[in-house]
Design a protein around this motif. Structure first.
Motif, PDB file in Angstrom:
ATOM      1  N   ASP A 237       0.606  -1.351   0.018  1.00  0.00           N
ATOM      2  CA  ASP A 237       0.084   0.114   0.037  1.00  0.00           C
ATOM      3  C   ASP A 237       0.776   1.220  -0.141  1.00  0.00           C
ATOM      4  N   PHE A 239       1.487   5.139   0.821  1.00  0.00           N
ATOM      5  CA  PHE A 239       1.128   6.176   1.895  1.00  0.00           C
ATOM      6  C   PHE A 239       1.785   7.488   1.210  1.00  0.00           C
ATOM      7  N   THR A 250       1.865  13.382  11.089  1.00  0.00           N
ATOM      8  CA  THR A 250       1.977  12.644   9.912  1.00  0.00           C
ATOM      9  C   THR A 250       2.966  11.602   9.896  1.00  0.00           C
ATOM     10  N   ALA A 257       1.264   2.944  10.759  1.00  0.00           N
ATOM     11  CA  ALA A 257       0.825   2.289   9.516  1.00  0.00           C
ATOM     12  C   ALA A 257       1.929   1.277   9.038  1.00  0.00           C
ATOM     13  N   GLY A 269       0.685   0.538   5.512  1.00  0.00           N
ATOM     14  CA  GLY A 269       1.332   1.365   4.570  1.00  0.00           C
ATOM     15  C   GLY A 269       2.785   0.632   4.384  1.00  0.00           C
ATOM     16  N   SER A 381      -4.682   2.120   0.490  1.00  0.00           N
ATOM     17  CA  SER A 381      -3.772   3.392   0.311  1.00  0.00           C
ATOM     18  C   SER A 381      -4.240   4.475   1.199  1.00  0.00           C
ATOM     19  N   TYR A 382      -3.101   5.432   1.276  1.00  0.00           N
ATOM     20  CA  TYR A 382      -3.268   6.275   2.471  1.00  0.00           C
ATOM     21  C   TYR A 382      -2.960   7.692   1.532  1.00  0.00           C
ATOM     22  N   PHE A 384      -2.320  11.921   2.480  1.00  0.00           N
ATOM     23  CA  PHE A 384      -2.207  13.019   3.279  1.00  0.00           C
ATOM     24  C   PHE A 384      -2.037  14.304   2.569  1.00  0.00           C
ATOM     25  N   PHE A 404      -7.603   5.684   2.254  1.00  0.00           N
ATOM     26  CA  PHE A 404      -7.832   6.390   3.754  1.00  0.00           C
ATOM     27  C   PHE A 404      -7.236   7.811   3.546  1.00  0.00           C
ATOM     28  N   ASN A 406      -5.927  11.395   5.373  1.00  0.00           N
ATOM     29  CA  ASN A 406      -5.663  11.873   6.558  1.00  0.00           C
ATOM     30  C   ASN A 406      -5.771  11.011   7.893  1.00  0.00           C
ATOM     31  N   VAL A 408      -5.210   7.135   9.680  1.00  0.00           N
ATOM     32  CA  VAL A 408      -4.861   5.379   9.621  1.00  0.00           C
ATOM     33  C   VAL A 408      -5.538   4.860  10.888  1.00  0.00           C
TER      34      VAL A 408
END
Length: 447
Positions: A237, A239, A250, A257, A269, A381-382, A384, A404, A406, A408
């Motif tokens: 995934d 990040f 962050t 993650a 992540g 996936s992430y 920010f 996702f 902003n 986790v």
């Protein structure tokens, strides 16, 4: 021959072995599952089944200490993580108990022409086989068993070979909750016996969480016998960090993650893709905190550590730079950060299952999306970003089953879980998790 055994990864001690099923055991389990479907699954009401599932949730909480301690010994899970897993699993059972009648209610269809009525009536399909992994030996079962038992399907559950004790404890929970014989049965099966179970005409579907190799093998067998399959496989995934008004927060999210469950999470992540203006500060802080988090729990086994060690060595041989917290000791693997990976590096398209992160510097949003999607996987996936429009724009472009923004650790019983590409297909959890093994029967009545 598959060995079902508890071997404490922290000490290497062989704690317990469980006999592998005989062919007669497998035949009896299938017979019982088919009989329970006919006598119980098809004839009870949703409310009756929901009451049993609710009791399962209660028993998980009552037996949390024992279940949690068992996971620690079976696969090295940190105790706090194990306790949280049991609680989340109980919440999943409660979610399906609370919502089953609504999810399974008749769905009227508005007719375009003609008189009469049409309705979709949801019904169980029969016995199902669940093939479970070692990294979440309670939660993964809840995702599969909760929605299917409340639907009226019956369960044959093959646990991971290293998690036989927690599997037996959960089978006892279902019995103590009041489920009849055959509604939920643990099968300590070999791979050949798994193929026989899938081939049996009374078994109507298979759900597997595990490796790509296992998923491909099971899907091939199931396809040969025209059986429905749900696969939740690996993930690498991304990040993505595009902007931040609190870089420390962050970084903390990124460390969680990567380090959750000692880095052994399919949708954790794994590839940290950071825009150029933040890269140096982010990587410095991230590396410091990730390496400081190294001490603690082992990986699930010495074999798992062997695999990760080989992958990291190949990455370094391929030109990557490794910053590591120390030396490997048995199943204990030090956290580390790999940088400078190019597309021809062996690790670039791999999943690293453990506390090692890959970091990538990108010029802008477009390059971040390009690298994020340059993977055979597509699970989670992430993203920010302090710009809501940018976050939504990037989320729309990510090729994955879940994004996702902003945050986790946002998984919830009501949120569907699953991926695309080589991460598998189908969904678990939420309403969509209940739709996978259901007969959506049309009943059309003329006017």
């Amino acid at each position: 021959m598959t060995e079902y055994a508890v071997r404490n990864p922290a000490t290497g001690e062989l704690v317990e072995t469980v006999p592998t099923a005989t062919d007669a055991d497998i035949a009896a389990a299938i017979d019982a599952a088919a009989a329970a479907y006919s006598s119980w699954g098809r004839k009870t009401t949703v409310a009756e089944r929901a009451a049993l599932v609710r009791r399962v949730a209660e028993l998980h909480r009552e037996r949390s200490a024992e279940l949690s301690a068992t996971m620690v010994e079976e696969m090295g899970k940190p105790l706090a993580d194990a306790e949280g897993e049991v609680d989340f699993s109980a919440a999943i059972y409660e979610f399906y108990a609370d919502n089953a009648e609504r999810f399974l209610a008749d769905e009227p269809i508005e007719l375009g022409e003609g008189e009469g009525t049409a309705v979709i009536r949801r019904a169980p399909v029969g016995a199902l086989l669940g093939i479970m992994p070692w990294n979440f030996p309670v939660y993964q079962i809840a995702r599969f068993a909760g929605p299917n038992l409340v639907t009226g399907n019956t369960i044959l559950l093959k646990p991971a070979p290293q998690c036989p004790r927690s599997a037996a404890m959960q089978e006892q929970i279902f019995r103590d909750a009041g489920f009849p014989e055959g509604a939920y049965t643990t099968v300590y099966a070999t791979n050949d016996q798994v193929a026989d179970i899938i081939a049996d005409p009374r078994v109507q579907g298979v759900s597997l969480t595990g490796s790509e190799r296992a998923g491909a093998a099971v899907a091939e067998i199931a396809g040969r016998h025209l059986k429905k399959v749900v696969l939740e496989l690996g993930g690498s995934d991304p990040f993505i960090v595009l902007s931040s008004d609190d870089l420390d927060a962050t970084v903390d999210a990124a460390v969680f993650a990567r380090m959750d469950n000692a880095g052994q999470v399919c949708n954790g992540g794994k590839r940290f893709i950071v825009v150029d203006v933040l890269y140096d500060d982010f990587v410095a802080k991230f590396t410091e905190k990730l390496l400081a988090a190294s001490e603690g729990s082992p990986l699930s086994s010495v074999t798992a550590a062997d695999t990760l060690e080989k992958q990291v060595a190949q990455a370094v041989d391929g030109g990557a730079q490794l910053t590591s917290a120390g030396e490997r000791k048995g199943a204990f693997f030090p956290s580390g950060v790999l940088s400078g990976l190019t597309t021809d590096n062996p690790a670039y398209h791999q999943e690293l299952f453990g506390p090692v992160a890959m970091v990538f510097r990108v010029a802008d949003e477009a390059e971040a999306v390009e690298i994020a999607n340059d993977t055979p996987y597509g699970l989670g996936s992430y993203v920010f970003s302090t710009d809501p429009d940018q976050a939504q724009r990037v989320a729309d472009q990510i090729e994955a089953g879940m994004v996702f923004v902003n945050g986790v650790g946002l998984d919830a019983a009501e949120l569907p879980f699953g991926g695309i590409k080589r991460s598998g297909f189908g969904r678990e959890l939420g309403r969509y998790g209940m739709e996978e093994f259901v007969n959506k029967k049309l009943i059309r009545v003329a006017g």
